[in-house]
Design a protein around this motif. Structure first.
Motif, PDB file in Angstrom:
ATOM      1  N   HIS A  62      -7.985  -1.638  18.394  1.00 23.22           N
ATOM      2  CA  HIS A  62      -9.056  -0.584  17.844  1.00 23.22           C
ATOM      3  C   HIS A  62     -10.079  -1.281  17.281  1.00 23.22           C
ATOM      4  O   HIS A  62     -10.319  -2.548  17.069  1.00 23.22           O
ATOM      5  CB  HIS A  62      -8.367  -0.371  16.277  1.00 23.22           C
ATOM      6  N   LYS A 153      -2.162   8.767  21.203  1.00 24.85           N
ATOM      7  CA  LYS A 153      -0.955   8.306  20.036  1.00 24.85           C
ATOM      8  C   LYS A 153      -0.733   9.313  19.144  1.00 24.85           C
ATOM      9  O   LYS A 153      -1.687   9.847  18.561  1.00 24.85           O
ATOM     10  CB  LYS A 153      -1.593   7.113  19.630  1.00 24.85           C
ATOM     11  N   TYR A 155       1.106   9.581  15.176  1.00 27.18           N
ATOM     12  CA  TYR A 155       1.547   8.789  14.231  1.00 27.18           C
ATOM     13  C   TYR A 155       2.825   9.537  13.453  1.00 27.18           C
ATOM     14  O   TYR A 155       2.563  10.678  13.125  1.00 27.18           O
ATOM     15  CB  TYR A 155       0.528   8.451  13.394  1.00 27.18           C
ATOM     16  N   TYR A 158       1.293   7.201   7.828  1.00 28.34           N
ATOM     17  CA  TYR A 158      -0.016   7.174   7.478  1.00 28.34           C
ATOM     18  C   TYR A 158      -0.675   8.980   7.340  1.00 28.34           C
ATOM     19  O   TYR A 158      -0.520   9.280   7.887  1.00 28.34           O
ATOM     20  CB  TYR A 158      -1.098   6.525   8.372  1.00 28.34           C
ATOM     21  N   HIS A 185       3.912   5.886  17.051  1.00 25.77           N
ATOM     22  CA  HIS A 185       3.983   4.766  16.053  1.00 25.77           C
ATOM     23  C   HIS A 185       5.121   5.383  15.266  1.00 25.77           C
ATOM     24  O   HIS A 185       5.051   6.358  14.567  1.00 25.77           O
ATOM     25  CB  HIS A 185       2.729   4.881  15.236  1.00 25.77           C
ATOM     26  N   HIS A 241       4.035  -0.777  19.394  1.00 27.43           N
ATOM     27  CA  HIS A 241       4.225  -2.178  18.411  1.00 27.43           C
ATOM     28  C   HIS A 241       5.655  -2.082  17.976  1.00 27.43           C
ATOM     29  O   HIS A 241       5.768  -2.162  16.695  1.00 27.43           O
ATOM     30  CB  HIS A 241       3.173  -2.189  17.328  1.00 27.43           C
ATOM     31  N   CYS A 290       0.318  -5.972   8.578  1.00 33.82           N
ATOM     32  CA  CYS A 290       0.056  -4.936   9.732  1.00 33.82           C
ATOM     33  C   CYS A 290       1.392  -4.038   9.674  1.00 33.82           C
ATOM     34  O   CYS A 290       2.491  -4.629   8.964  1.00 33.82           O
ATOM     35  CB  CYS A 290      -0.138  -5.531  10.900  1.00 33.82           C
ATOM     36  N   SER A 291       1.292  -2.962  10.444  1.00 35.27           N
ATOM     37  CA  SER A 291       2.439  -2.050  10.439  1.00 35.27           C
ATOM     38  C   SER A 291       2.672  -1.821  11.863  1.00 35.27           C
ATOM     39  O   SER A 291       2.071  -1.347  12.665  1.00 35.27           O
ATOM     40  CB  SER A 291       2.219  -0.735   9.482  1.00 35.27           C
ATOM     41  N   ASP A 318      -2.912  -4.858  19.501  1.00 28.05           N
ATOM     42  CA  ASP A 318      -2.819  -3.965  18.327  1.00 28.05           C
ATOM     43  C   ASP A 318      -3.879  -4.752  17.417  1.00 28.05           C
ATOM     44  O   ASP A 318      -3.745  -4.700  16.255  1.00 28.05           O
ATOM     45  CB  ASP A 318      -1.538  -3.708  17.576  1.00 28.05           C
ATOM     46  N   ALA A 320      -6.606  -4.978  15.178  1.00 24.47           N
ATOM     47  CA  ALA A 320      -7.302  -4.168  14.085  1.00 24.47           C
ATOM     48  C   ALA A 320      -7.956  -5.052  13.184  1.00 24.47           C
ATOM     49  O   ALA A 320      -7.220  -5.420  12.254  1.00 24.47           O
ATOM     50  CB  ALA A 320      -6.157  -3.317  13.577  1.00 24.47           C
ATOM     51  N   ASN A 344      -4.405  -2.106   7.084  1.00 22.79           N
ATOM     52  CA  ASN A 344      -3.360  -2.530   7.924  1.00 22.79           C
ATOM     53  C   ASN A 344      -4.086  -2.821   9.148  1.00 22.79           C
ATOM     54  O   ASN A 344      -4.641  -2.368   9.853  1.00 22.79           O
ATOM     55  CB  ASN A 344      -2.499  -1.569   8.428  1.00 22.79           C
ATOM     56  N   GLY A 345      -3.548  -4.227   9.529  1.00 26.63           N
ATOM     57  CA  GLY A 345      -4.066  -4.727  10.846  1.00 26.63           C
ATOM     58  C   GLY A 345      -4.496  -5.915  11.182  1.00 26.63           C
ATOM     59  O   GLY A 345      -4.800  -6.706   9.938  1.00 26.63           O
TER      60      GLY A 345
HETATM   61  N1  DUC Z   1      -0.932  -0.642  12.346  1.00 31.11           N
HETATM   62  C1  DUC Z   1      -1.205   0.178  13.014  1.00 31.11           C
HETATM   63  O1  DUC Z   1      -0.653   1.144  13.322  1.00 31.11           O
HETATM   64  N2  DUC Z   1      -2.432   0.415  13.486  1.00 31.11           N
HETATM   65  C2  DUC Z   1      -3.548  -0.468  13.346  1.00 31.11           C
HETATM   66  C3  DUC Z   1      -2.948  -1.790  12.641  1.00 31.11           C
HETATM   67  C4  DUC Z   1      -1.432  -1.553  12.192  1.00 31.11           C
HETATM   68  O2  DUC Z   1      -1.223  -2.512  11.296  1.00 31.11           O
END
Ligand code: DUC
Ligand code: ZN
Ligand code: ZN
Length: 472
Positions: A62, A153, A155, A158, A185, A241, A290-291, A318, A320, A344-345
């Protein structure tokens, strides 16, 4: 024979298929000869005794992605691709993210403005579909796929991005009809919200509780559901991820059913654990929020095995990038906040390749061929950039990494991103790129970055060319 501009001589060339000794002849930014004893060229690089791999393709990062205020990403296309180059990555694929209520085309146009003239390495865009309205599904998305944005992508969590199952089915149907790659995701949003509220009610808001709010169960359930949705539509998907055993088991099960389910994992699931989010209520754990969250040592082993045995298709960062000590970063508005409000990231563009090379190849966990497959060849195939990217072959872009071995302690001050920390501070690495070439130009010489903003070109992606994998 085409006159050569440059020869990388005496290379130990590694591809996803083979490791062999050759000189690499380069002209016009492309590889034009691959043989021993190539004629002398105006420029020569001696790679004797060195492994040379394709430049990395980081297919999940990102950069300068618009965020809900006050959050702002630390890396734009200039600093992000600078870090990429110094870590051996020569192609990046960040995300043009649709805002709810806005068009996808607007996101793509805006993202081009952010990238234009700034990138030091080549780049393509994935799309993020957050508002699949009828015009988006019937017109915008098909038109963008035809123009070279062949992956997107979706999700399952979020609030500003998540789709419900019906919307995911709609988007997957477009991927099927137009031959695009859908990245998912997979985390269950309602479970996360329910757990977060209970933790907050109990006063458990320190960064480490981020991992408690997103246990493996929520990833396992969503992974299973994503697979079922893809099965219903009969379309390949790529789960991004993947963090540990339970999600890996879902993917293994899907493959055993003959479903085309591809999977990605990231350095944070090999080198971090939930303990890095804090063993007490220290706010420093925000650096590793992070997720999905990092899991534990036994899950790290599951991920290593799944990298080696072919369960994983790609290895991405990933990246971020949020600063730790900044109001636009991990301390929103300058405050230490409850975990739900921490952006997150984590950063990882520059360290992705050296970490996997050091801990994977040099420690005997992965073959060199597998390293190349995961970091370059498969991401290029998954997103329609192969064979121009992701391999060392005649006709491919001259994107190369010459590896240097020798111990080096990872310090953020040596990195080239614009983030004020690395989660891997103090780790001892056994290898680092001694040289990165992008289209035949030296962008990193082992100590110095060689900037030329605008060198990086936008790449239109073709259809995915990964073969379906039904085992392991
Ligand atoms: N998780 C995501 O899905 N995107 C960016 C960063 C993160 O931790
Ligand atoms: Zn994600
Ligand atoms: Zn991401």
């Amino acid at each position: 024979m085409t006159p050569l501009d440059l020869v990388v001589r005496h290379a130990r060339v590694a591809t996803a298929a083979d490791v062999f000794d050759a000189d690499i002849g380069i002209a016009g930014g492309r590889i034009v000869a691959l043989a021993q004893g190539l004629p002398v060229a105006p420029r020569e690089i001696d790679a004797a005794g060195r492994v040379v791999t394709p430049g990395g393709v980081d297919a999940h990062c990102h950069l300068d992605q618009p965020m809900p205020p006050p959050a702002r990403m630390a890396d734009d296309f200039a600093s992000g691709t600078r870090a990429a180059a110094c870590g051996g990555t020569t192609t990046v694929i960040p995300f043009a993210a649709q805002e709810k209520g806005a068009s996808l085309r607007a996101a793509v146009d805006d993202y081009h403005r952010r990238a234009e003239g700034r990138a030091h390495v080549d780049y393509a865009f994935h799309l993020i579909v957050s508002d699949p309205t009828p015009p988006v599904l019937s017109q915008e998305l098909p038109a963008l796929i035809a123009e070279g944005y062949t992956s997107f992508k979706v999700y399952m969590t979020y609030d500003d991005l998540k789709l419900d199952d019906g919307q995911i089915l709609d988007v997957l149907a477009v991927a099927r009809q137009h031959g695009a790659m859908a990245m998912i995701h997979a985390e269950n949003a309602d479970c996360i919200e329910w757990l977060t509220k209970r933790l907050e009610a109990a006063g458990r808001t320190a960064p480490r509780f981020h991992a408690h709010a997103r246990p493996m169960l929520v990833e396992r359930e969503a992974t299973h559901r994503a697979i079922a949705l893809a099965e219903l539509v009969d379309v390949p998907i790529l789960i991004v991820h993947v963090s540990g055993r339970e999600a890996v088991e879902q993917i293994r099960w899907a493959r055993a059913q003959g479903l085309s389910v591809f999977a990605e994992t990231c350095p944070q699931y090999l080198f971090l654990t939930a303990a890095d989010l804090g063993i007490d209520d220290s706010y420093l754990g925000a650096k590793c929020v992070c997720s999905p969250p990092p899991r534990d040592a036994s899950n790290q082993q599951v991920i290593w095995h799944a990298l080696a045995d072919g369960l994983f298709t790609v290895f991405s960062s990933d990246h971020a990038p949020f600063k730790y000590d900044a109001p636009e970063g991990k301390k929103p508005g300058g405050q230490e906040v409850a975990f739900r409000h921490i952006p997150n990231g984590i950063p990882g563009l520059e360290t992705r390749m050296p970490l996997l090379y050091s801990e994977g190849v040099l420690k005997g966990r992965l073959t060199l061929e597998k390293f190349v497959e995961l970091t370059a060849t498969n991401p290029a195939k998954a997103y329609g950039l192969h064979p121009r990217k992701g391999t060392i072959a005649i006709g491919s872009d001259a994107d190369l990494v010459v590896w240097g071995e020798g111990e080096r302690v990872l310090r953020n001050e040596h990195l080239h991103h614009a983030v004020d920390y690395t989660p891997y501070e103090g780790m001892k690495l056994q290898a680092w790129p001694a040289l990165t070439l992008a289209a035949g130009e030296v962008v990193w010489d082992g100590t110095q970055f060689h900037p030329r903003a605008g060198r990086g070109r936008f790449l239109r992606c073709g259809p995915p060319t990964l073969r379906p994998r039904t085992s392991p």
